[in-house]
Design a protein around this motif. Structure first.
Motif, short mmCIF file in Angstrom:
data_model
loop_
_atom_site.label_atom_id
_atom_site.label_comp_id
_atom_site.label_asym_id
_atom_site.label_seq_id
_atom_site.Cartn_x
_atom_site.Cartn_y
_atom_site.Cartn_z
N TRP A 40 0.73 -1.28 -0.06
CA TRP A 40 0.09 0.02 0.14
C TRP A 40 1.01 1.17 0.00
N ALA A 41 0.38 2.16 -0.64
CA ALA A 41 0.86 3.39 -0.78
C ALA A 41 0.50 4.66 0.05
N ALA A 42 1.43 5.08 1.04
CA ALA A 42 0.94 5.91 2.00
C ALA A 42 1.12 7.53 1.20
N CYS A 43 0.12 7.86 0.90
CA CYS A 43 -0.13 9.21 0.04
C CYS A 43 -0.62 10.44 0.99
N ARG A 44 -0.30 11.57 0.37
CA ARG A 44 -0.75 12.76 0.92
C ARG A 44 -1.32 13.68 -0.11
N LEU A 45 -2.56 14.14 -0.07
CA LEU A 45 -3.30 15.04 -0.86
C LEU A 45 -3.57 16.37 -0.23
N ALA A 46 -3.25 17.34 -0.80
CA ALA A 46 -3.74 18.70 -0.32
C ALA A 46 -5.13 19.24 -0.93
N LEU A 47 -5.96 19.18 0.01
CA LEU A 47 -7.22 19.97 -0.54
C LEU A 47 -7.52 21.30 0.23
N TRP A 48 -8.64 21.85 -0.35
CA TRP A 48 -9.08 23.17 0.26
C TRP A 48 -9.81 22.91 1.46
N SER A 49 -9.65 23.83 2.63
CA SER A 49 -10.50 23.64 3.81
C SER A 49 -11.09 25.21 3.96
N GLN A 50 -12.23 25.14 4.51
CA GLN A 50 -12.69 26.30 5.03
C GLN A 50 -12.53 26.77 6.50
N VAL A 51 -12.09 27.84 6.57
CA VAL A 51 -11.64 28.34 7.86
C VAL A 51 -12.18 29.71 8.31
N SER A 52 -12.77 29.74 9.46
CA SER A 52 -13.55 30.72 9.88
C SER A 52 -12.72 32.00 10.69
N THR A 53 -12.53 33.12 10.27
CA THR A 53 -11.48 34.04 11.08
C THR A 53 -12.63 35.18 11.40
N PRO A 54 -11.90 36.28 12.51
CA PRO A 54 -12.89 37.37 12.60
C PRO A 54 -13.01 38.11 11.55
N GLU A 60 -7.97 27.64 3.11
CA GLU A 60 -6.53 27.25 3.39
C GLU A 60 -6.11 25.63 3.00
N PRO A 61 -5.15 25.50 2.68
CA PRO A 61 -4.80 24.09 2.22
C PRO A 61 -4.71 23.12 3.50
N ALA A 62 -5.25 22.03 3.28
CA ALA A 62 -5.28 20.95 4.41
C ALA A 62 -5.03 19.45 3.75
#
Length: 97
Positions: A40-54, A60-62
């Motif tokens: 099995w290949a241990a993989c990492r994928l960068a996706l977008w994540s919604q982040v709440s700020t003031p 932001e990438p997640a």
């Protein structure tokens, strides 16, 4: 997708075929062998994540880590895979002897 300067520690790029028949380019973090001997290949994928700020919402990438069966992973031209770690499962090693 091409590697960015200075991010070699993230692992080389590979192409992974998803169950939906789409193909994504992800980072290969390592190889893991299961107890039945499969790889099995241990993989990492960068996706977008919604982040709440003031100031409101922003993207932001997640990173998402996942395992892909070796048969669904293909190399990407120009990548160096010699330093990718491989972890063998002790039961698979014992059976092979």
């Amino acid at each position: 997708m091409t590697p960015d300067a200075g991010d070699e520690e993230l692992g080389p790029w590979v192409a992974v075929a998803l169950p939906t028949s789409e193909v994504v380019t992800v980072r290969l973090r390592g190889w893991q062998q299961a107890g039945d001997g499969s790889w099995w290949a241990a993989c990492r994928l960068a996706l977008w994540s919604q982040v709440s700020t003031p100031d409101g919402e922003r993207a932001e990438p997640a990173d998402v880590d996942f395992l892909a069966p070796a048969a669904r992973v293909e190399p990407v031209d120009g990548q160096d895979y010699h330093a990718v770690p491989r972890v063998r499962h002790r039961d698979a090693v014992r059976r092979r002897r």
